[in-house]
Write a protein that holds these residues in place. Structure first.
Motif, mmCIF file in Angstrom:
data_model
loop_
_atom_site.group_PDB
_atom_site.id
_atom_site.type_symbol
_atom_site.label_atom_id
_atom_site.label_comp_id
_atom_site.label_asym_id
_atom_site.label_seq_id
_atom_site.Cartn_x
_atom_site.Cartn_y
_atom_site.Cartn_z
ATOM 1 N N GLU A 271 0.865 -1.180 0.000
ATOM 2 C CA GLU A 271 0.000 0.000 0.000
ATOM 3 C C GLU A 271 0.904 1.234 0.000
ATOM 4 N N PRO A 272 0.369 2.391 -0.354
ATOM 5 C CA PRO A 272 1.216 3.586 -0.419
ATOM 6 C C PRO A 272 1.827 3.941 0.933
ATOM 7 N N GLU A 273 3.028 4.467 0.892
ATOM 8 C CA GLU A 273 3.692 4.995 2.078
ATOM 9 C C GLU A 273 3.752 6.508 1.943
ATOM 10 N N VAL A 274 3.156 7.207 2.892
ATOM 11 C CA VAL A 274 3.160 8.668 2.868
ATOM 12 C C VAL A 274 4.210 9.162 3.848
ATOM 13 N N VAL A 275 5.190 9.884 3.331
ATOM 14 C CA VAL A 275 6.291 10.416 4.131
ATOM 15 C C VAL A 275 6.106 11.921 4.262
ATOM 16 N N ALA A 276 6.233 12.434 5.462
ATOM 17 C CA ALA A 276 6.077 13.871 5.686
ATOM 18 C C ALA A 276 7.182 14.367 6.602
ATOM 19 N N CYS A 277 7.582 15.618 6.425
ATOM 20 C CA CYS A 277 8.620 16.176 7.279
ATOM 21 C C CYS A 277 8.046 16.462 8.673
ATOM 22 N N PRO A 278 8.888 16.498 9.698
ATOM 23 C CA PRO A 278 8.400 16.776 11.047
ATOM 24 C C PRO A 278 7.964 18.231 11.193
ATOM 25 N N THR A 279 7.131 18.476 12.166
ATOM 26 C CA THR A 279 6.670 19.840 12.414
ATOM 27 C C THR A 279 7.805 20.678 12.988
ATOM 28 N N CYS A 280 8.014 21.836 12.406
ATOM 29 C CA CYS A 280 9.010 22.770 12.927
ATOM 30 C C CYS A 280 8.582 24.188 12.579
ATOM 31 N N GLY A 281 9.346 25.148 13.040
ATOM 32 C CA GLY A 281 8.995 26.545 12.844
ATOM 33 C C GLY A 281 9.116 27.034 11.415
ATOM 34 N N ARG A 282 9.711 26.196 10.527
ATOM 35 C CA ARG A 282 9.864 26.623 9.132
ATOM 36 C C ARG A 282 8.602 26.383 8.310
ATOM 37 N N LEU A 283 7.666 25.584 8.834
ATOM 38 C CA LEU A 283 6.461 25.281 8.065
ATOM 39 C C LEU A 283 5.638 26.540 7.829
ATOM 40 N N ASP A 284 5.215 26.716 6.583
ATOM 41 C CA ASP A 284 4.297 27.821 6.319
ATOM 42 C C ASP A 284 3.128 27.369 5.450
ATOM 43 N N ILE A 285 2.805 26.065 5.515
ATOM 44 C CA ILE A 285 1.554 25.534 4.964
ATOM 45 C C ILE A 285 0.936 24.654 6.049
ATOM 46 N N ASP A 286 -0.337 24.312 5.883
ATOM 47 C CA ASP A 286 -1.019 23.460 6.858
ATOM 48 C C ASP A 286 -0.699 22.001 6.535
ATOM 49 N N LEU A 287 0.519 21.590 6.839
ATOM 50 C CA LEU A 287 1.002 20.256 6.460
ATOM 51 C C LEU A 287 0.210 19.151 7.131
ATOM 52 N N GLU A 288 -0.144 19.326 8.388
ATOM 53 C CA GLU A 288 -0.858 18.270 9.117
ATOM 54 C C GLU A 288 -2.185 17.944 8.446
ATOM 55 N N ARG A 289 -2.899 18.984 8.036
ATOM 56 C CA ARG A 289 -4.188 18.769 7.353
ATOM 57 C C ARG A 289 -3.980 18.076 6.008
ATOM 58 N N ILE A 290 -2.999 18.530 5.256
ATOM 59 C CA ILE A 290 -2.751 17.976 3.920
ATOM 60 C C ILE A 290 -2.392 16.489 4.019
ATOM 61 N N VAL A 291 -1.492 16.160 4.945
ATOM 62 C CA VAL A 291 -1.069 14.759 5.097
ATOM 63 C C VAL A 291 -2.246 13.888 5.517
ATOM 64 N N ALA A 292 -3.061 14.384 6.460
ATOM 65 C CA ALA A 292 -4.217 13.607 6.925
ATOM 66 C C ALA A 292 -5.183 13.333 5.776
ATOM 67 N N GLU A 293 -5.418 14.340 4.930
ATOM 68 C CA GLU A 293 -6.341 14.170 3.805
ATOM 69 C C GLU A 293 -5.768 13.213 2.765
ATOM 70 N N VAL A 294 -4.460 13.302 2.515
ATOM 71 C CA VAL A 294 -3.827 12.395 1.555
ATOM 72 C C VAL A 294 -3.897 10.952 2.063
ATOM 73 N N GLU A 295 -3.566 10.743 3.338
ATOM 74 C CA GLU A 295 -3.620 9.391 3.901
ATOM 75 C C GLU A 295 -5.028 8.819 3.841
#
Length: 389
Positions: A271-295
């Protein structure tokens, strides 16, 4: 489908369990075990059905009494995966299971598991082996650090890897002397370093297939982490032909945990493996939401894709290029890569739909991870030559 990795799989002989073949180049199967009173055939069957729905590929039930044998006879015709009878103390239950048949005439169990430390001695073990040979039924010899034979405890002082491997080899030798070779071996301990060393030592001495697990791993959260550490370390040594993640409570989560460990170690990816970078102060998009929706969208897909979603530009371009499909994002927009080649620019609100479109377009006739893993292996070899040169 098998994919080449830099980890060479330990070559083992093949042992058939109904329509599943364990060992050799066959898949590393994911197992579980019911928690019901086996004699309650309706409850046990209902739980097995839930495990089947979760993807469980081999199921084990405990059989300490005659009513449990009768339940196996009632259950087997109604499930699609091999059924294993787990035997402790009373060798007569193993004999009964080996003889038992379902109403349709098929075998009630497809394999038995015995514990050499509590089966009742060599003569009773031999009797079980003879019956298993006559019936053509495979057996798992399940050595456990908590129930090792007394003479081995006296010899070694404690259930160390050498003692556990000696127990396994001793019983293999007895079975082989009777002309029986349909064996799978497990050497389970709750102490992760002991378990890793047990399987490593056994693999040096035998080519029988192995079933991996960390016994008494604990609660769901810690037990999953502990099992990942132990089973993962063994798999990364190329060892293991079936696995079970042993968790407290509902067994259904064991199945997903097992497949996740196989996927994380690149031993079996289905099955697909979704890899995401860890949360840090450099993020300037809503990565958590995007990854959750993709998964969420990827659930149910069987493409063994590596999908990378990176939320900043520090490592984003490099890591996105190494995935089958990747996105490097920043400042509300991103670039989608396909096998290392940038193919389109997207806005943040378009990222999930865009990634999904690319997944659907991906070439299904080419093993997606083959090029990635081969590239990684070539990088490792090149790095090693650079160091040596």
């Amino acid at each position: 489908m098998a994919y080449s990795t830099s980890v060479q799989r330990h070559k083992t002989r093949e042992v058939g369990i109904d329509d599943h073949v364990v060992g050799g180049d066959n898949p590393i199967w994911v197992q579980s075990m019911t928690t019901t009173d086996t004699a309650d055939a309706s409850a046990t069957l209902a739980q097995i059905k839930k495990l089947e729905d979760a993807g469980c590929e081999i199921i084990r039930v405990t059989v300490p009494k005659k009513a449990d044998v009768e339940a196996c006879m009632a259950i087997r015709d109604h499930i699609t995966i091999p059924l294993i009878a787990d035997i402790h103390y009373d060798y007569r239950m193993a004999l009964a299971c080996l003889e038992a048949r379902t109403p349709s005439g098929r075998r009630a169990v497809d394999k038995i598991r015995i514990n050499p430390g509590n089966i009742g001695g060599v003569e009773r073990f031999k009797e079980v082996v003879r019956r298993a040979k006559d019936q053509g039924v495979p057996m798992r010899i399940g050595v456990n650090s908590g129930s090792l034979e007394e003479d081995l405890i006296e010899k070694y002082g404690f259930p160390c890897p050498e003692a556990m491997v000696e127990s396994a080899l001793r019983h293999i030798e007895i079975a082989e002397s009777l002309g029986y070779h349909q064996m799978i071996i497990s050497l389970k301990a709750s102490h992760v370093p002991t378990a890793v060393e047990c399987y490593s030592l056994f693999a040096q001495k035998s080519d029988y297939p192995t079933h991996l697990g960390i016994t008494e791993a604990g609660s769901r959260e810690y037990g999953t982490l502990k099992s990942a550490a132990g089973i993962g370390a063994i798999l990364l040594r190329g060892i293991g032909d079936t696995i079970r993640v042993s968790l407290l409570g509902d067994p259904v989560p064991e199945v997903k945990a097992g497949f996740d460990i196989l996927r994380a170690t690149s031993r079996r990816i289905n099955e697909p493996e979704v890899v995401a970078c860890p949360t840090c102060g450099r993020l300037d998009i809503d990565l958590e939401r995007i990854v959750a929706e993709v998964e969420q969208r990827m659930k149910g897909l069987k493409h063994p894709l590596r999908i990378s979603i990176l939320g900043c530009l520090v490592n984003g371009f490099g890591e996105a290029k190494e995935a089958d499909i990747g996105i490097a994002a920043g400042s509300g927009k991103g670039i989608i890569f396909k096998r290392g080649v940038p193919i389109r620019h997207v806005k943040e609100e378009e990222m999930v739909d865009a990634l999904w479109q690319e997944v659907m377009r991906f070439e299904e006739d080419t093993p997606p991870l083959e090029s990635y893993l081969k590239k990684q292996e070539q990088k490792q070899q090149k790095s090693a030559l650079t160091v040596l040169g």
